[in-house]
Design a protein around this motif. Structure first.
Motif, short mmCIF file in Angstrom:
data_model
loop_
_atom_site.label_atom_id
_atom_site.label_comp_id
_atom_site.label_asym_id
_atom_site.label_seq_id
_atom_site.Cartn_x
_atom_site.Cartn_y
_atom_site.Cartn_z
N PHE A 496 -3.85 12.72 -10.36
CA PHE A 496 -4.47 12.40 -9.13
C PHE A 496 -5.44 13.61 -8.63
O PHE A 496 -6.29 13.19 -7.93
N TRP A 497 -4.70 14.59 -8.52
CA TRP A 497 -5.40 16.11 -7.95
C TRP A 497 -6.93 16.03 -8.93
O TRP A 497 -7.70 16.42 -8.20
N VAL A 498 -6.80 16.07 -10.01
CA VAL A 498 -7.77 16.42 -10.95
C VAL A 498 -8.78 15.19 -10.79
O VAL A 498 -10.25 15.65 -10.51
N LEU A 516 -0.67 3.05 -4.79
CA LEU A 516 0.70 2.69 -4.27
C LEU A 516 0.95 1.10 -4.41
O LEU A 516 1.67 0.71 -4.88
N ASN A 517 -0.32 0.45 -4.24
CA ASN A 517 -0.34 -0.92 -4.31
C ASN A 517 -0.04 -1.30 -5.98
O ASN A 517 0.57 -2.41 -6.15
N TYR A 519 1.28 0.40 -8.05
CA TYR A 519 2.50 0.94 -8.44
C TYR A 519 3.44 -0.16 -8.45
O TYR A 519 4.51 -0.71 -9.12
N LYS A 520 3.44 -0.76 -6.83
CA LYS A 520 4.37 -1.88 -6.61
C LYS A 520 4.29 -3.06 -7.49
O LYS A 520 5.24 -3.83 -7.95
N LYS A 521 2.90 -3.39 -7.73
CA LYS A 521 2.74 -4.52 -8.65
C LYS A 521 3.28 -4.44 -10.00
O LYS A 521 4.09 -5.36 -10.61
N ASP A 522 3.08 -3.35 -10.51
CA ASP A 522 3.81 -2.86 -11.78
C ASP A 522 5.44 -3.07 -11.92
O ASP A 522 6.32 -3.73 -12.64
N VAL A 523 6.05 -2.64 -10.51
CA VAL A 523 7.32 -2.63 -10.55
C VAL A 523 7.67 -3.90 -10.35
O VAL A 523 8.96 -4.58 -11.02
N ASP A 524 7.15 -4.90 -9.50
CA ASP A 524 7.48 -6.30 -9.51
C ASP A 524 7.23 -6.90 -10.62
O ASP A 524 8.12 -7.95 -10.94
N GLU A 525 6.39 -6.67 -11.58
CA GLU A 525 6.12 -7.17 -12.89
C GLU A 525 7.35 -7.07 -13.64
O GLU A 525 7.81 -7.70 -14.52
N VAL A 526 7.82 -5.74 -13.95
CA VAL A 526 8.89 -5.39 -14.57
C VAL A 526 10.19 -5.90 -14.10
O VAL A 526 11.10 -6.71 -14.87
N THR A 561 8.17 6.30 -12.81
CA THR A 561 9.05 7.25 -11.80
C THR A 561 8.06 8.41 -11.60
O THR A 561 7.79 8.92 -10.52
N GLU A 562 7.37 9.06 -12.64
CA GLU A 562 6.24 9.99 -12.59
C GLU A 562 5.36 9.45 -11.49
O GLU A 562 4.62 10.28 -10.73
N ARG A 563 4.76 8.34 -11.80
CA ARG A 563 3.88 7.89 -10.81
C ARG A 563 4.20 7.83 -9.28
O ARG A 563 3.60 8.22 -8.50
#
Length: 822
Positions: A496-498, A516-517, A519-526, A561-563
């Motif tokens: 993200f910094w780069v 962030l959105n 990430y939440k979408k991917d978590v909901d999908e899992v 987790t890293e994200r």
């Protein structure tokens, strides 16, 4: 290799690589001439006789009679039939014996010649020394006599010290110390194995990291797959504060473990002995470090000491090191001594700093003498030489006329020329056919070339984090959400910094929300695929259902987790930044300073309103200096009102008055007659480092309408190589070309260039770094630009140096402490 009497010593001859030479060894220089001889197997005459002759013609051991059964013949017939055959057989045997004898003797002669040559090199090496302009050859015995006379001439006292000094110098000339004791091997070219540089491959961070990894593995070749040495050796790392700063942005604790480093200490700390483990030293070559190394060796703290200096160690310090270890009878503990040429700090792939403090003050101090200026210039040249040696490139050097830029460029050109005289130099492999036609251009500038950039507020993410939160060595500490301080690393591993470091802060905030959105979408999908609760954060505790989906979820857990960690980090940083922006009105400062630089001024009401409004004392002082620089003419009443407003806010105006004095001097310079003009020019260049017109030449020369910095525009012109009135007067230096006068240029020095190294003397910043990276990406085709400086400074730190210069001239509130940033 470095020699005490010269800058470099010859490298070890291939014959010296192994003390025990196999009898079948043939030097490379001999192989080509012996190809036809070696193609015939040099077997013994007996074996050739046995295998080369047919069985029917092999003579018997008891006589010349054939062992095959024959019919009875008369004596005359036997004599007539056997005599020619026997005679022919004897002649063939005799010729074959002589042929193989000649081959054997020839092979022995070559081997004897090689042994003699090696013995001569080891026992009677000749070296050439220039004394009083006369070339003089010295052999071993004569060298010892001359060294003794030289040491006596230097006034050394004491027989023991004199003997130690003599053995040190003789050892470095002839490859041993004290008649067979362990050798101190001065390796002045540890980078000779570095790969040749091809186009678009000047990744400074990667190359310096590779050199450090090799150093941590006792300077052994590394496995291309694992990045470590084939034989793992556990060791201890010892470094000083400066080299700790070199290692910090590049090497983490897990990397040290990977390379077998179990413990690491500062050299000036008290340490307990670890007798059975080697120690790797990485320090600057100075007197205190050398004395501490001698002390460690005499105390036998470690099994062996592998010494690595950040740059070339001077001859006097090398002599002190050898004399000290000889006097303490600990010379056997010194394994090797290496000049690593790594005396610079790499912060990103294309960003480095020499970490030289207060260079701007030293270069512009009116009381500074010529000796101090020359020492500082030589120090800067040494750092730049280390950068070029690590990259293995010899660039074309361009710089404006006058000031520190020309001094550094000229000295660097001479330094590289002197080094290239050595056959085995640091640039030998870098100067191959490919890179010789795609050499980079090194553009050297002085901070006075574009002064406002070092002072103004910037609203891009990377400069904002550096200026407001104090990013140092890619680390910063901010207030955590639940109280306490949180430390973060912002380096190449942070995607993200780069990717977003050059964006404006509002765009970064939007990008954080987008990530962030997502990430939440991917978590909901899992969670949906594994039967977890809808909308619940994925933590691995609610995984049921299909085995295939379960395995996919488990595999995606580390990446999610890293994200999440990256998003949390930048959310926290952005929250702290937002608080500072609102409290200090940093967005207003950035916008109005940019307007001043573009338009060339500001309304008096707006000017005084900002100075009496929000912001720290340093914010207001920086804004006042930008106003002063951006104004093409000085309005005395406005300047007095600005000074009054600064005093109301209890701000020390020394820096403001210093810039005002320089600007008034520029006005006086413009109106001065020719008689007094020379005196003013001399004093101005002494005071300000170069022609001061570059500082106050007008806003349009400093910042164009598309917000391209003058530095970026100049670098673009230099890399394109097209005729340009702004750069046509720039000096050009090519260390590989014959020297034909100061700054002489030719067509091949004009470009175009695909790669550029931009160096700023007197302090750089992330504003210029971001602008140059944007320039490189927008070029067609894309270019590669590395940005370096003597030190990375925030706006506050640079204004503090201006304040110090003003106080040296008796300006401001004399005797008061430096302006507070609060």
């Amino acid at each position: 290799m470095r020699s005490p009497f010269g800058h470099h010593q010859r490298h070890r001859h291939p014959l010296e690589a192994s003390p025990a030479m196999p009898s079948s060894f043939t030097p490379p220089c001999v192989k080509r001439s012996c190809t036809s001889i070696n193609s015939v197997s040099p077997v013994s005459p007996a074996r050739s006789r046995h295998h080369d002759l047919p069985p029917s013609h092999q003579p018997s051991r008891l006589g010349h009679e054939s062992t095959t059964e024959t019919k009875p013949l008369t004596v005359a017939t036997q004599t007539a039939s056997l005599l020619p055959i026997q005679t022919l057989t004897h002649q063939r045997q005799r010729r074959r014996r002589w042929f193989y004898l000649i081959l054997t003797v020839s092979d022995l002669c070559w081997k004897m010649w090689c042994v003699c040559a090696m013995t001569k090199m080891l026992k009677g090496i000749e070296f050439v020394e220039m004394e009083n302009g006369v070339e003089k050859k010295e052999n071993e015995s004569y060298g010892r006599q001359m060294t003794m006379k030289r040491l006596q001439g230097e006034g050394l006292k004491g027989e023991k010290e004199l003997k130690a000094k003599m053995e040190v110098l003789i050892g470095h000339y002839f490859g041993w110390l004290n008649d067979g004791q362990k050798t101190i091997d001065m390796v002045s070219n540890p980078n000779s194995h570095r790969s040749a540089v091809t186009a678009m491959s000047l990744n400074l961070r990667q190359k310096q990291t590779e050199c450090i990894a090799r150093m941590l593995n006792l300077n052994q070749p590394l496995n291309a797959t694992t990045g470590t040495a084939n034989e793992e050796v556990y060791k201890i790392l010892i470094y000083d504060k400066f080299c700790q700063n070199i290692l910090s942005p590049l090497i983490h604790v897990k990397d040290l473990r990977k390379h077998g480093v179990t413990l690491y200490f500062l050299i000036d700390k008290d340490r307990k002995p670890v007798h059975d483990v080697p120690a790797v030293y990485f320090v600057q070559p100075n007197q205190s470090n050398v004395q501490r190394i001698v002390s460690d060796a005499s105390k036998a703290l470690y099994q062996s000491l592998h010494l690595n200096f950040s740059t070339s160690i001077p001859r006097p310090l090398l002599e002190d090191l050898a004399a000290g270890t000889l006097n303490s009878d600990s010379i056997q503990r010194i394994s090797k001594v290496h000049d690593q040429y790594l005396e610079f700090v790499t912060l990103e792939d294309n960003l480095f700093s020499l970490a030289h403090k207060s260079c701007y003050v030293q270069l512009n101090d009116p009381s500074a003498g010529d000796k101090e200026i020359e020492e500082l210039v030589e120090k800067i040249v040494g750092g730049l030489f280390c950068v070029l040696a690590t990259l293995s490139v010899v660039p074309v050097i361009r710089c404006p006329r006058g000031g520190p830029a020309e001094m550094v460029a000229s000295a660097l050109d001479q330094r590289i020329r002197d080094h290239l005289l050595s056959k085995n130099n640091l640039f030998t492999e870098g100067g191959n056919f490919v890179s010789s036609f795609q050499r980079p251009v090194l553009c050297i500038f002085d901070r006075n070339f574009e002064l406002p950039v070092a002072i103004q507020h910037d609203f891009r993410y990377r400069p904002l984090v550096h200026d407001v939160l104090g990013l140092k060595l890619n680390r910063l500490s901010v207030q955590g959400e639940k109280g306490g301080m949180r430390s973060y690393e912002l380096d190449y591993a942070d995607s993200f910094w780069v990717a977003n470091g050059s964006l404006e802060f509002p765009e970064v905030a939007v990008e954080i929300e987008t990530q962030l959105n997502k990430y939440k979408k991917d978590v909901d999908e899992v969670n949906k695929r594994t039967g977890g609760t809808h909308g619940a954060e994925f933590d691995g505790t609610d995984l049921i259902g299909n085995t295939k989906h379960l395995m996919n979820a488990v595999n995606s857990l580390p990446e999610l987790t890293e994200r999440k960690q990256v998003i949390d980090k930048h959310t926290n940083i952005a929250t702290v930044l937002l608080g500072e922006i609102k409290e200090r009105s940093l967005d207003s400062y950035a916008k109005k300073e940019n307007d001043m630089l573009v338009r060339g001024g500001i309304e008096r009401g707006d000017l005084l309103g900002v100075l009496r409004g929000k912001g720290t004392k340093m914010d207001k002082l920086r804004f006042a200096i930008i106003y002063l620089i951006s104004s093409e003419t000085i309005n005395q009443s406005e300047v007095e009102a600005v000074e009054a407003a600064l005093r109301e806010s209890e701000v020390d105006p020394a820096a403001f008055q210093y810039v005002k004095k320089i600007k008034s001097l520029n006005v006086s310079l413009a109106s001065a007659n020719s008689a007094s003009r020379s005196n003013i020019v001399d004093w101005a260049e002494k005071l300000y480092g170069q022609s001061i017109s570059a500082v106050t030449a007008g806003v349009k020369n400093l910042l164009s309408n598309d917000r391209q910095l003058a530095l970026a525009r100049t670098v673009e012109a230099l890399t394109e190589g097209r005729p340009n009135p702004e750069t046509d007067s720039y000096l050009s230096f090519d260390p590989r070309a014959p020297k034909s006068g100061s700054g002489a240029s030719s067509s091949h020095l004009k470009g175009p260039f695909k790669e550029a190294i931009v160096f700023m003397i007197g302090g750089g910043n992330y504003v210029e770094y971001c602008s140059l990276q944007e320039l490189a990406q927008h070029q067609q085709p894309a270019k590669h630009i590395i940005y370096g400086t003597t030190e990375i400074l925030t706006g506050v730190e640079f204004v503090e140096q201006l304040t110090l210069l003003g106080q040296k001239m008796g300006l401001g509130n004399v005797g008061s402490s430096s302006t507070s940033a609060q």
